[in-house]
Scaffold this active site. Structure first.
Site, PDB file in Angstrom:
ATOM      1  N   ASP A 134       0.830  -1.207   0.000  1.00 45.89           N
ATOM      2  CA  ASP A 134       0.000   0.000   0.000  1.00 45.89           C
ATOM      3  C   ASP A 134       0.866   1.259   0.000  1.00 45.89           C
ATOM      4  OD1 ASP A 134      -2.275   1.594   0.078  1.00 45.89           O
ATOM      5  OD2 ASP A 134      -2.601   1.354   2.233  1.00 45.89           O
ATOM      6  N   HIS A 177      -2.903   0.632  11.824  1.00 51.60           N
ATOM      7  CA  HIS A 177      -2.587  -0.759  11.505  1.00 51.60           C
ATOM      8  C   HIS A 177      -1.084  -0.951  11.335  1.00 51.60           C
ATOM      9  CE1 HIS A 177      -3.961   1.545   7.923  1.00 51.60           C
ATOM     10  NE2 HIS A 177      -2.760   1.228   7.481  1.00 51.60           N
ATOM     11  N   ASP A 277      -1.856   8.806  10.144  1.00 53.82           N
ATOM     12  CA  ASP A 277      -2.519   8.162   9.007  1.00 53.82           C
ATOM     13  C   ASP A 277      -3.803   7.452   9.434  1.00 53.82           C
ATOM     14  OD1 ASP A 277      -2.370   7.033   6.198  1.00 53.82           O
ATOM     15  OD2 ASP A 277      -2.372   5.182   7.359  1.00 53.82           O
ATOM     16  N   GLU A 319      -4.776  12.835   9.472  1.00 53.78           N
ATOM     17  CA  GLU A 319      -5.272  12.477   8.138  1.00 53.78           C
ATOM     18  C   GLU A 319      -6.652  11.838   8.338  1.00 53.78           C
ATOM     19  OE1 GLU A 319      -5.779   9.801   4.485  1.00 53.78           O
ATOM     20  OE2 GLU A 319      -5.103   8.999   6.367  1.00 53.78           O
ATOM     21  N   ASP A 389      -3.510  10.048  -2.868  1.00 56.76           N
ATOM     22  CA  ASP A 389      -4.725   9.240  -2.828  1.00 56.76           C
ATOM     23  C   ASP A 389      -5.704   9.656  -3.922  1.00 56.76           C
ATOM     24  OD1 ASP A 389      -4.200   7.342  -0.855  1.00 56.76           O
ATOM     25  OD2 ASP A 389      -4.602   8.779   0.747  1.00 56.76           O
TER      26      ASP A 389
END
Ligand code: GLC
Length: 636
Positions: A134, A177, A277, A319, A389
């Site tokens: 990612d 994560h 994030d 974010e 993004d």
């Protein structure tokens, strides 16, 4: 929590605490302990032992804080608006795409300075998992740099080099994560119960199914659902994003302590700003969409308070790409006012710029800003046109209804338009994560391609090329001039770089078309900025001129706020910046036609002899296509 005990907890970790440093530390504890304590208590039933360990973590890291960074702490304590000043302009880039390595970035500081950059966000550069990751947002080790980019020493050296040049560095802190290969996840996979509790792991589908009833899907295309079965842990793991990105469990105080330690450790390397994030997702609650939960803000307040004690030079950027009514909480509302992140992304501004470019109509834009909540004076937005993004078409149904049309229909129009499907569209883009169930379709594409430059260059028509360039500069003027925080230039946009269709050749990228707008920096193209008459020259110098104008316009200091003004011409966006030195009124023409200046509105704001801060000259007699003016009363 007793202040003296907390202070002692920190002080016990530091060897030579002289009288001055001791008084300084006491002052910080006095100022921030309450914020920390309130935040911890809101989430952890046993907050006392957690606070004691927080003191220990702060002490250990403070003991290691290099002297030059302590000097920076002091400097920023005395300059609390360091990130709100109008001369602070940002740039976002992937290290490898911009300059191959961290040392390479150091070699390109001159380029950034030429543009006027004072804040650099280098996207994920900590060690990610191997294979798909990612774009680095699946971190396997927060204390190591991706080896092909360099080492932790290189990162530290780059921070020092940037600091000397007056540029602060922002780094992603992926805190929702970790990669499935991160040591915490590996330990959980080995069956270590301590680390199993760092994650959300369920033995069967009972709870996951209940959660799924109200959970949206972030990547319905390539990562459907929010849980992934893992054979090793024999359970369903919460994976909001990809199956190999394991959501961490912030209701476990061990997780809080780990991240605090990571932040302070990286801060000691010289990181100035942490981009938190996907922060909206960090707290889960059954029956909700598990975003923007109140605990997210309590946790951020606690983290920030601890960081203010240990490394006051550091700021947080949230974010959170969420609706305006939820977004404002990331800068702090009510009990958290001014106590959470210093910065957050102004997603609405970005969406509305694209919306008005497509429709040539600014009424929805004005409407959205009218209802947009006021930010705390001590915090700022990061404003932008593009980032790495996709663009999610976050048009509020209420705003659309207030202007007499349907939000769903407008969102559909925008995704069609920016794919290039809508008749007459100037844009070249792609649909990202089309979700047939919800009708949601996001958009990928570079700023220049979405703004019409790609199609115009192909046509070879000089009029269309000129319009595309003017459109790009108008869009930049709006977010650079917005004035409530740091404008961020996305790498390559300063040169009008187009979509990169080669992404589809790379196996690790081909399924994720966000790589369409993540090209490698084209340094040959960058050279053309020096050559008058080229597209690159016009865009680069246009943007540079806007940044220079911003730096010298006192009205654009971010402690002041921006007010949209209604006026009768639907092609014009008019924004007002009240200021003791005289009101600034910005006028933007979103159409391909000449328009009259909004004289009546200007007069009402006391501007009868308008002087334009961008060109440093009296305002022109009329607005040319895509004109942008920052007007104040001429002080003869
Ligand atoms: C953020 C990043 C995005 C990433 C996601 C998951 O939204 O900007 O690129 O996919 O977090 O980490």
């Amino acid at each position: 929590m007793d202040g003296h005990r907390f202070f002692q907890g920190i002080a016990s970790q530091i060897e030579a605490l002289d009288a001055y440093r001791s008084a300084d530390l006491q002052a910080r504890v006095h100022r921030y302990l309450d914020d920390l304590w309130v935040g911890l208590q809101a989430v952890y039933p046993q907050a006392d032992p957690v606070a004691e360990r927080v003191a220990q973590v702060i002490g250990q890291n403070l003991a290691q804080r290099p002297t030059d960074l302590q000097a920076l702490d002091l400097e920023r304590i005395h300059t609390p608006d360091w990130f709100l000043k109008p001369e602070v302009h940002g740039y976002i880039a992937y290290t490898d795409r911009f300059a191959d390595t961290l040392q390479g970035v150091g070699a390109h500081i001159g380029y950034l300075k030429e543009l006027g950059i004072r804040y650099l966000h280098l996207m994920p550069l900590l060690l990610p998992r191997e294979g798909e990751n990612d774009g680095g947002y699946a971190v396997a080790d927060y204390r190591r740099v991706r080896p092909d980019l360099g080492s932790m020493d290189d990162l530290e050296a780059l921070c020092t080099q940037l600091r000397r040049e007056g540029i602060s560095l922002c780094l992603d802190l992926v805190l929702n994560h970790v990669a499935r290969e991160h040591p915490w996840a590996e330990a959980a996979r080995r069956g270590d119960p301590k680390y199993r509790d760092y994650f959300y792991i369920y033995p069967d589908r009972t709870l996951p199914d209940q959660f799924e009833r109200t959970l949206p899907e972030v990547f319905p295309d390539f990562a459907p659902g929010n849980f992934t079965w893992d054979d090793e842990v024999q359970g369903w793991v919460w994976t909001t994003f990809n199956s190999w990105q394991w959501d961490v469990n912030w209701s476990n105080p061990e997780v809080f302590l780990e991240y605090l330690d990571v932040i302070l450790w990286l801060a000691n390397k010289g990181i100035d700003v942490f981009r938190l994030d996907a922060i909206a997702f960090t707290w889960k609650r059954m029956g909700t969409h598990c975003q923007n939960q109140p605990e997210v803000h309590a946790l951020t307040q606690a983290l920030r308070a601890a960081v203010r004690i240990a490394a006051p030079a550091v700021a947080f950027k949230a974010e959170a790409i969420v609706a305006p009514e939820d977004l404002i909480a990331y800068l702090g509302t009510r009990e958290h006012y001014g106590k959470v992140s210093e910065l957050a992304y102004h997603n609405t501004l970005m969406v509305q710029i694209w919306s008005s470019l497509a429709s040539r109509d600014t009424r929805l834009f004005t409407q959205a800003l009218m209802r947009f909540p006021e930010k705390p004076a001590s915090a700022g937005w990061t404003t932008y046109l593009r980032c790495h993004d996709d663009i999610g078409w976050a048009i509020s149904d209420t705003d659309a209804a207030l202007q007499g049309f349907s939000g769903a229909a407008h969102r559909r129009f925008l995704s069609d338009f920016y794919k290039g499907d809508f008749p007459g569209s100037f844009a070249r883009g792609m649909h990202f994560q089309e979700n047939p169930e919800t009708g949601d379709r996001r958009t990928s594409g570079s700023a220049a391609s979405l703004a019409g430059l790609e199609a115009a260059l192909e046509s070879g028509n000089p009029r269309l090329i000129n319009l595309a360039i003017e459109r790009i500069l108008l869009a930049h003027a709006v977010f650079i001039g917005y004035g409530e925080g740091i404008p961020l230039i996305y790498m390559g946009d300063e040169l009008g770089m187009l979509n990169d269709y080669d992404y589809a050749q790379e196996p690790a990228h081909q399924d994720d078309n966000r790589w369409l707008h993540r090209p490698k920096m084209d340094w040959a193209r960058a050279e053309r900025r020096k050559q008058e008459g080229t597209v690159e020259h016009r865009i680069f110098h246009g943007i540079k001129g806007l940044l220079q104008a911003r730096a010298r316009t006192h009205q654009l200091h971010a402690t002041f706020s921006t007010k949209p003004l209604w006026q009768p011409n639907p092609h014009l966006l008019v924004l007002k910046r009240p200021h003791p030195e005289g009101t600034l009124v910005q006028v933007y023409n979103f159409s391909e036609q000449d328009q009259a200046l909004p004289w009546e509105t200007l007069r009402q704001e006391g501007i009868v002899q308008p002087y334009d801060h961008i060109t440093q000259a009296p305002a022109p007699a009329y607005l040319r296509p895509f004109a942008r003016l920052w007007l104040a009363q001429h002080q003869a």
